[in-house]
Design a protein around this motif. Structure first.
Motif, mmCIF file in Angstrom:
data_model
loop_
_atom_site.group_PDB
_atom_site.id
_atom_site.type_symbol
_atom_site.label_atom_id
_atom_site.label_comp_id
_atom_site.label_asym_id
_atom_site.label_seq_id
_atom_site.Cartn_x
_atom_site.Cartn_y
_atom_site.Cartn_z
ATOM 1 N N LEU A 186 35.618 36.131 44.136
ATOM 2 C CA LEU A 186 36.754 36.659 44.631
ATOM 3 C C LEU A 186 38.057 36.629 43.581
ATOM 4 O O LEU A 186 38.766 37.300 43.965
ATOM 5 C CB LEU A 186 37.206 35.401 45.612
ATOM 6 C CG LEU A 186 36.603 35.342 46.926
ATOM 7 C CD1 LEU A 186 37.001 34.060 47.941
ATOM 8 C CD2 LEU A 186 36.906 36.615 47.860
ATOM 9 N N ASP A 187 37.869 35.770 42.543
ATOM 10 C CA ASP A 187 38.860 36.062 41.570
ATOM 11 C C ASP A 187 38.858 37.473 40.946
ATOM 12 O O ASP A 187 39.782 38.091 40.556
ATOM 13 C CB ASP A 187 38.727 34.893 40.208
ATOM 14 C CG ASP A 187 37.094 35.072 39.795
ATOM 15 O OD1 ASP A 187 36.335 35.542 40.202
ATOM 16 O OD2 ASP A 187 36.827 34.450 38.805
ATOM 17 N N HIS A 188 37.568 38.254 40.616
ATOM 18 C CA HIS A 188 37.559 39.536 40.259
ATOM 19 C C HIS A 188 37.933 40.228 41.275
ATOM 20 O O HIS A 188 39.007 41.411 41.110
ATOM 21 C CB HIS A 188 36.049 39.643 40.010
ATOM 22 C CG HIS A 188 35.515 39.040 38.698
ATOM 23 N ND1 HIS A 188 33.973 39.282 38.276
ATOM 24 C CD2 HIS A 188 36.056 38.351 37.626
ATOM 25 C CE1 HIS A 188 33.961 38.555 37.165
ATOM 26 N NE2 HIS A 188 34.960 37.812 36.916
ATOM 27 N N VAL A 211 41.727 31.296 42.783
ATOM 28 C CA VAL A 211 42.070 32.346 43.446
ATOM 29 C C VAL A 211 43.635 32.181 43.738
ATOM 30 O O VAL A 211 44.425 33.284 43.606
ATOM 31 C CB VAL A 211 41.446 32.346 44.985
ATOM 32 C CG1 VAL A 211 42.144 33.444 46.018
ATOM 33 C CG2 VAL A 211 39.868 32.670 44.833
ATOM 34 N N LEU A 212 44.528 30.918 44.103
ATOM 35 C CA LEU A 212 45.752 30.896 44.108
ATOM 36 C C LEU A 212 46.363 31.037 42.883
ATOM 37 O O LEU A 212 47.478 31.760 42.891
ATOM 38 C CB LEU A 212 45.815 29.550 44.919
ATOM 39 C CG LEU A 212 45.321 29.268 46.069
ATOM 40 C CD1 LEU A 212 45.676 27.628 46.649
ATOM 41 C CD2 LEU A 212 46.280 30.075 47.272
ATOM 42 N N ALA A 249 44.966 25.282 32.570
ATOM 43 C CA ALA A 249 45.693 24.219 32.878
ATOM 44 C C ALA A 249 44.875 23.653 34.455
ATOM 45 O O ALA A 249 44.669 22.458 34.492
ATOM 46 C CB ALA A 249 46.895 24.482 33.199
ATOM 47 N N LYS A 250 44.719 24.580 35.293
ATOM 48 C CA LYS A 250 43.965 24.079 36.569
ATOM 49 C C LYS A 250 42.748 23.408 36.381
ATOM 50 O O LYS A 250 42.445 22.483 37.119
ATOM 51 C CB LYS A 250 43.878 25.270 37.497
ATOM 52 C CG LYS A 250 43.540 25.265 38.813
ATOM 53 C CD LYS A 250 41.749 25.291 38.839
ATOM 54 C CE LYS A 250 41.371 26.801 38.131
ATOM 55 N NZ LYS A 250 40.003 26.696 37.998
ATOM 56 N N THR A 251 41.867 24.022 35.437
ATOM 57 C CA THR A 251 40.523 23.558 35.250
ATOM 58 C C THR A 251 40.545 22.245 34.643
ATOM 59 O O THR A 251 39.729 21.252 35.153
ATOM 60 C CB THR A 251 39.721 24.672 34.299
ATOM 61 O OG1 THR A 251 39.772 25.850 34.940
ATOM 62 C CG2 THR A 251 38.280 24.185 34.294
ATOM 63 N N VAL A 252 41.406 22.088 33.797
ATOM 64 C CA VAL A 252 41.640 20.678 32.987
ATOM 65 C C VAL A 252 41.949 19.649 33.850
ATOM 66 O O VAL A 252 41.619 18.536 33.884
ATOM 67 C CB VAL A 252 42.526 20.710 31.674
ATOM 68 C CG1 VAL A 252 42.682 19.482 31.083
ATOM 69 C CG2 VAL A 252 41.673 21.706 30.782
#
Length: 499
Positions: free
Chosen positions: A244-246, A383-384, A403-406
């Motif tokens: 979905l990100d792509h 996605v957001l 930042a979201k991942t961490v």
């Protein structure tokens, strides 16, 4: 009157009779799995950089957008029921046959829309050029689903040497086709051809290597036995496969921006595969056989986690430091915009490599739903983030994504610590030596340009890798003597029986 004899179910002929040699088999499996991932990774790197010389970011973005559509649909298939065959304690022929017919049915069902409605789908996505690509790429769906059961049979029996053979052959065929099409002037169709040919050969090799053939049996009861694990494992695979990100980035920001993002992410995936490809199947198989033995599970998990961090952390840190020089040496200026995304994905690379072992533990303990909800949280947040930040440019988008991942990663640490009946701090302490060695390595690499500012970039690059590698090896060998000694105990020596 004696009670009638109860007929035994089909024998679990697919599970190895592992005893004290589990860890030896696992380490041997990692060695074979490393070869299995090394061959396609090196081959992919060659194809990747040769393709970048022939193609533009927009070409990459076009194929990336078409691939994202196919893989997003593919994500909703029950492919992970093949993985459930690895984890299930007692496997019967009915289990294997039922999963095979289930996956084949889904494969045909999900392929047909791309064959029939390719043009309307392409119009809906805002790029009519992908209409011709979609039906060809979609052939991957039935091919990979058909191979789910034989792949599961091979992994369950821990025959990683055979898996390496299968992968090597499929890789060589796809690379040959891709390079031949590139030099013949077929453009982005070379990327399409390599994907489909790899799936076709891998499917054929899986059946040949597994020596398994489907029967006519189909039992809902057999699928129900696997459903608890299979449904959530399918959900986990869905979240790992869905693109979905792509799709969102391609539609909102265009194929050129998607091409740079796709390039950087592909680079990150190739290196992650060096670690995760070698560890994922082995750790899942090993930890599944150790269900119920908390002490051995903790030891095996600790050993796998150490290997994962000790390999991934220096690898991704070295890439982050040398990315500007590396891309400038290999490619022209049209790919300069990919440098920072590549560096940003290095953060995700370390966490993803650790996550492979975490995921194997969680799934092996029958908690596949935990990993599903965690992955769902990560994917939804990604996605957001893309939807909100794409208008500010790719660099801002990448900073926000990392930042979201961490920020969400501690959730996986807490889940892991709970299953190990340990504290999060005790778990994270095991990463201390690789972290210290990587810091020393990074300082040594960063010192090279300051010490030799007038040296040619290619010489600086070689010196950075040489000095960084030597410093890291020195520190890790000194600091992690006990972990390395433990690993060496399980490496089988020629002429000696397994421990």
């Amino acid at each position: 009157m004696s009670s009638p004899a109860i007929a035994k179910p089909d024998i679990d002929e697919y599970h190895p009779h592992l005893t004290a040699g589990r860890s030896v088999l696992a380490v041997t499996g990692v060695l074979w799995s490393s070869l299995q991932t090394l061959i396609p990774t090196i081959s992919s790197a060659v194809v990747f950089f040769v393709s970048a010389m022939f193609l533009s970011p927009s070409d990459f973005g076009l194929v990336g957008l078409a691939t994202s559509l196919v893989m997003t649909v593919f994500a909703f298939t029950p492919l992970a029921f093949g993985e459930a065959l690895i984890q299930h304690k007692l496997l019967t022929k009915a289990h294997a046959d039922s999963v095979f017919w289930l996956t084949v049915l889904f494969g045909v069902f999900y392929f047909l829309p791309f064959l029939i409605w390719a043009t309307p789908i392409a119009t809906l996505m805002g790029d009519a050029a992908i209409a011709a690509i979609l039906p060809i790429l979609a052939l991957r769906i039935p091919l990979e689903l058909a191979a789910a059961v034989p792949n599961g049979m091979i992994a369950r029996s821990m025959q990683f040497k055979l898996i390496a053979l299968r992968t090597a052959v499929a890789t060589m065929v796809s690379v040959t086709i891709c390079l031949a099409m590139l030099f013949a002037g077929f453009g982005y169709w070379a990327l399409v051809g390599s994907q489909v040919s790899a799936s076709l050969v891998a499917c054929a090799m899986a059946f040949w290597v597994a020596k398994w053939r489907p029967g006519a049996t189909f039992k809902w009861s057999a699928l129900r036995d696997l459903a608890n694990y299979g449904v959530f494992a399918s959900g986990n695979r869905m979240l790992g496969t869905i693109k979905l990100d792509h799709m969102i980035l391609g539609v909102l920001a265009g194929t050129a921006t998607l091409g740079l993002f796709f390039f950087a992410q592909r680079f990150y995936h190739m290196l992650t595969q060096l670690v995760s490809g070698a560890l994922s199947a082995v750790t899942l198989s090993l930890l599944s056989t150790l269900q119920g033995d908390r002490e051995k599970t903790a030891r095996a998990f600790g050993m796998a986690s150490f290997v994962s961090v000790a390999v991934s952390m220096p690898m991704f840190c070295a890439l982050a430091i040398t990315a500007p020089t590396l891309l400038a040496l290999l490619l022209d200026d049209k790919w300069a915009g990919a440098v920072f995304p590549v560096q940003a994905f290095c953060v995700a690379g370390v966490l993803a490599s650790i996550g492979v072992v975490q995921s194997s533990l969680i799934k092996a303990q029958g908690k596949a739903q935990w990993w599903f909800w965690y992955q769902l949280m990560q994917q939804t947040a990604a996605v957001l983030v893309i939807a909100v930040t794409y208008r500010f440019g790719l660099s801002v988008l990448m900073i926000a994504l990392m930042a979201k991942t961490v920020l969400l990663w501690p959730i996986s640490v807490m889940m892991t610590a709970k299953l190990l009946d340990s504290s999060a701090w005790h778990y994270l302490k095991g990463f201390g030596h690789p972290v210290a060695a990587t810091i020393a390595m990074s300082l040594g690499m960063l010192a090279v340009p300051f010490a030799m500012p007038d040296t040619a970039p290619v010489v600086q690059f070689i010196l950075q890798l040489g000095i960084g590698g030597a410093v890291y090896m020195l520190f890790i060998l000194v600091l992690s003597r006990s972990q390395i000694a433990e690993l060496r105990r399980y490496i089988p020596k020629k002429g000696k029986p397994a421990q």
